[in-house]
Scaffold this motif. Structure first.
Motif, mmCIF file in Angstrom:
data_model
loop_
_atom_site.group_PDB
_atom_site.id
_atom_site.type_symbol
_atom_site.label_atom_id
_atom_site.label_comp_id
_atom_site.label_asym_id
_atom_site.label_seq_id
_atom_site.Cartn_x
_atom_site.Cartn_y
_atom_site.Cartn_z
ATOM 1 N N GLY A 189 33.527 -34.750 -5.390
ATOM 2 C CA GLY A 189 34.083 -33.931 -4.322
ATOM 3 C C GLY A 189 35.404 -34.563 -3.936
ATOM 4 O O GLY A 189 35.868 -35.492 -4.600
ATOM 5 N N SER A 190 36.002 -34.077 -2.849
ATOM 6 C CA SER A 190 37.290 -34.655 -2.455
ATOM 7 C C SER A 190 37.150 -36.097 -1.990
ATOM 8 O O SER A 190 38.086 -36.878 -2.127
ATOM 9 N N THR B 126 40.577 -29.909 8.513
ATOM 10 C CA THR B 126 39.196 -29.582 8.827
ATOM 11 C C THR B 126 39.102 -28.961 10.225
ATOM 12 O O THR B 126 38.218 -28.145 10.484
ATOM 13 N N SER C 283 38.913 -29.892 -3.503
ATOM 14 C CA SER C 283 37.464 -29.730 -3.693
ATOM 15 C C SER C 283 37.213 -28.432 -4.449
ATOM 16 O O SER C 283 37.460 -27.348 -3.906
ATOM 17 N N ALA D 245 41.910 -30.760 -0.016
ATOM 18 C CA ALA D 245 40.473 -30.499 -0.192
ATOM 19 C C ALA D 245 40.182 -29.005 -0.076
ATOM 20 O O ALA D 245 39.565 -28.403 -0.959
ATOM 21 N N SER D 246 40.678 -28.404 1.002
ATOM 22 C CA SER D 246 40.478 -26.962 1.165
ATOM 23 C C SER D 246 41.717 -26.189 0.744
ATOM 24 O O SER D 246 41.629 -25.156 0.070
ATOM 25 N N ILE E 139 39.626 -38.844 -3.208
ATOM 26 C CA ILE E 139 40.516 -39.558 -2.274
ATOM 27 C C ILE E 139 40.347 -41.068 -2.437
ATOM 28 O O ILE E 139 41.325 -41.822 -2.457
ATOM 29 N N GLY F 61 45.617 -27.904 5.060
ATOM 30 C CA GLY F 61 44.408 -27.195 5.517
ATOM 31 C C GLY F 61 43.458 -28.155 6.198
ATOM 32 O O GLY F 61 42.486 -28.605 5.595
ATOM 33 N N VAL G 157 47.753 -33.615 5.014
ATOM 34 C CA VAL G 157 46.657 -32.654 4.784
ATOM 35 C C VAL G 157 47.181 -31.232 4.637
ATOM 36 O O VAL G 157 48.029 -30.787 5.408
ATOM 37 N N PHE H 35 32.815 -25.511 4.693
ATOM 38 C CA PHE H 35 33.877 -25.039 3.809
ATOM 39 C C PHE H 35 33.317 -24.837 2.393
ATOM 40 O O PHE H 35 33.992 -24.311 1.520
ATOM 41 N N ASP I 294 46.139 -34.284 0.616
ATOM 42 C CA ASP I 294 44.716 -33.964 0.679
ATOM 43 C C ASP I 294 44.595 -32.446 0.770
ATOM 44 O O ASP I 294 44.663 -31.856 1.850
ATOM 45 N N VAL J 92 36.971 -39.419 5.582
ATOM 46 C CA VAL J 92 36.989 -40.196 4.339
ATOM 47 C C VAL J 92 38.204 -41.123 4.261
ATOM 48 O O VAL J 92 38.141 -42.188 3.640
ATOM 49 N N LYS K 223 34.914 -26.100 -2.526
ATOM 50 C CA LYS K 223 35.290 -25.378 -1.294
ATOM 51 C C LYS K 223 35.922 -24.054 -1.747
ATOM 52 O O LYS K 223 35.237 -23.240 -2.332
ATOM 53 N N HIS L 235 40.313 -35.928 7.469
ATOM 54 C CA HIS L 235 38.866 -36.042 7.337
ATOM 55 C C HIS L 235 38.495 -37.528 7.401
ATOM 56 O O HIS L 235 39.291 -38.397 7.034
ATOM 57 N N TYR M 140 31.597 -29.444 7.388
ATOM 58 C CA TYR M 140 32.424 -29.693 6.205
ATOM 59 C C TYR M 140 32.165 -28.664 5.141
ATOM 60 O O TYR M 140 31.817 -28.832 4.103
HETATM 61 C C1 PLP Z 1 40.725 -32.125 4.590
HETATM 62 C C2 PLP Z 1 39.463 -32.672 3.968
HETATM 63 N N1 PLP Z 1 39.534 -33.772 3.179
HETATM 64 C C3 PLP Z 1 38.441 -34.290 2.575
HETATM 65 C C4 PLP Z 1 37.200 -33.716 2.747
HETATM 66 C C5 PLP Z 1 36.011 -34.296 2.033
HETATM 67 O O1 PLP Z 1 35.723 -33.434 0.988
HETATM 68 P P1 PLP Z 1 34.346 -33.408 0.161
HETATM 69 O O2 PLP Z 1 33.331 -32.844 1.101
HETATM 70 O O3 PLP Z 1 34.666 -32.516 -0.986
HETATM 71 O O4 PLP Z 1 34.031 -34.820 -0.250
HETATM 72 C C6 PLP Z 1 37.077 -32.571 3.564
HETATM 73 C C7 PLP Z 1 35.757 -31.924 3.807
HETATM 74 O O5 PLP Z 1 35.618 -31.047 4.615
HETATM 75 C C8 PLP Z 1 38.230 -32.029 4.179
HETATM 76 O O6 PLP Z 1 38.173 -30.918 4.953
#
Ligand code: PLP
Length: 455
Positions: A114-115, A202, A263, A235-236, A119, A200, A198, A56, A233, A155, A266, A153, A455
């Motif tokens: 990053g995300s 992953t 992010s 992120a995307s 998070i 979007g 979420v 992404f 979240d 995380v 992304k 994700h 990712y």
């Molecule tokens: C929905 C989601 N959350 C969190 C993350 C983690 O993000 P990052 O790679 O910016 O740390 C991703 C990474 O693909 C993700 O798709």
């Protein structure tokens, strides 16, 4: 005559005639050119980022943005006293994103790596705020839990393990790859620090039912006095939904949405190393998590997991925000979406595939799998397109209880234009033909398939 004025023998001695140092700390150095060439030769064995359909993360930026990045690699972001304008530019980005996400008034946030870091910090704030509420009510604080779907994700589970919070994970279902209020409700109680939804995913690029989950949390608050915050979240999706689906209310327009991560690297269109955490209001950031320091010449507030870090990606994010603006981001997202739809059409014409969630709000990507019996499977296809054309097309199984489903997914970013989409679709069709003839990938080939969602 042994004339080495050209420096060629030093260059050769540097790396062409020996192994790359890989274990002991090298006793002697090498010429700069040799060091550079040696590393670049190693990297030839890596995949080509533009052919990475799994990631992404941004793989192409404009030359002007690249210049800005290169010119600012030496600027430590944390030196706020020395680089006050860089700090101000971070705050501008936070304010612009809060505005994009419809924050009702003054707010706060943080630039992160990053995300994942966003998070961790956002969820820590949820935990601290929950503890404060429980202490004020004279209730126990030893069993915090966090509710989220199996579509998140990794995380989120990482946060729970690192910071001692019980993960309450709603499993997916065979044909349902996102979650809604009916999934969340049974898991929420007085020890729930928050719910994560979420925007979007992953796995397929769709959004959880954020409106429905918010409605549930508002009801729980009003009817049972349980005030459970919602973290989105994004992120995307945080850089996609505002431009492609502006009428879908997923952000601070919803009362219980207290924090959002996105992010920058992304769909924010910046190279790796930038994420954002945005709170609804200043009061949503637990004040005990903010540290006051005066190491670097001025009292400064910090809310991060790391300290020194680069400024270049913050400046690059500001570049993309001012360079594209709302109108430009909309055009970029519409372009990616049009190319994703074209790819989806071409893939469905190949024959054996079904598209996942086609026609619904989704990130600019194509998620698909085999709809009919074939002498090969999705992992074989991933192997064959990599072998024939070097495309990195990820194949992976879905999370529990949808883990009998295998998925292929192609991200359509700015470096995948219409013509290249055409080629990619033809390459997938050809890979299927090869597999049809040879009856699937061999055992040896299968062993080399890189599985994983990317990712
Ligand atoms: C929905 C989601 N959350 C969190 C993350 C983690 O993000 P990052 O790679 O910016 O740390 C991703 C990474 O693909 C993700 O798709």
């Amino acid at each position: 005559m042994n004339d080495d004025s050209s420096g060629i023998s030093k260059f050769f001695a540097g790396f062409l005639t020996g192994d790359a140092p890989d274990n002991e700390f090298p006793a002697h150095g090498m010429e700069p050119l040799s060091a550079m060439r040696m590393i670049e030769e190693d990297l030839i064995l890596d995949g080509i980022p533009e052919r990475n359909l799994a990631t992404f993360v941004t793989t192409w930026m404009e030359p002007e943005a690249q210049q800005l990045i290169v010119r600012n690699l030496h600027r430590n972001f944390i030196d706020h006293a020395e680089y006050p304008q860089t700090a101000e530019i971070e705050q501008r980005c936070i304010r612009m994103l809060a505005n994009l996400f419809n924050a009702p008034g003054e707010t706060t946030g943080a630039r992160t790596q990053g995300s994942s870091e966003a998070i961790m910090l956002g969820a820590l704030s949820l935990k601290w705020q929950w503890r404060k509420r429980r202490e004020a009510a004279g209730a126990g604080t030893d069993k915090p839990n966090l509710v989220f779907g199996g579509d998140v994700h990794v995380v989120w589970e990482k946060f729970c393990r690192y910071f001692d919070v019980e993960p309450r994970i709603v499993p997916l279902q065979p044909d349902k790859y996102t979650i809604g209020p009916e999934d969340v409700e049974p898991h929420v109680d007085e020890n729930t620090i928050g719910v994560a939804a979420v925007l979007g995913t992953t796995f397929t690029g769709h959004a959880d039912d954020i409106i429905g989950i918010n409605k549930l949390l508002v009801e729980l608050r009003d009817e049972k006095g349980l005030d459970v915050p919602l973290h989105v979240d994004g992120a995307s999706g945080g850089f996609v939904w505002p431009f492609l689906y502006p009428d879908y209310e997923w952000d601070f327009r919803l009362e219980q949405v207290r924090s959002i991560n996105v992010s920058g690297h992304k769909y924010g269109l910046v190279y790796p190393g930038i994420g954002w955490l945005i709170f609804r209001e200043e009061a949503d950031l637990a004040e005990d998590l903010v540290f006051l320091e005066n190491y670097l010449g001025k009292t400064d507030k910090t809310f991060t997991l790391n300290f020194s870090t680069g400024s270049a990606m913050v400046l690059a994010q500001y570049y993309t925000l001012v360079r594209f603006g709302h109108h430009g981001y909309t055009q970029v997202m519409e372009t990616m979406q049009a190319n994703a739809r074209f790819l989806a059409k071409k893939i469905s014409e190949i024959g054996p595939f079904q598209l996942i969630g086609d026609g619904t709000d989704q990130l600019p990507l194509v998620a698909f799998n085999l709809a009919e019996e074939a002498p090969y499977d999705e992992f074989d296809i991933a192997w064959q397109v990599a072998a024939e054309r070097g495309w990195m097309l990820p194949a992976y199984t879905m999370p529990p209880k949808a883990d009998h489903v295998t998925m292929l997914r192609a991200l359509v970013k700015l470096n995948l234009g219409h013509a290249l989409v055409h080629t990619l679709a033809d390459d997938i069709a050809e890979a299927c033909e090869t597999l049809e003839k040879k009856g699937g990938a061999s055992e040896k080939e299968r062993a080399q398939v890189k599985t994983g969602v990317g990712y």
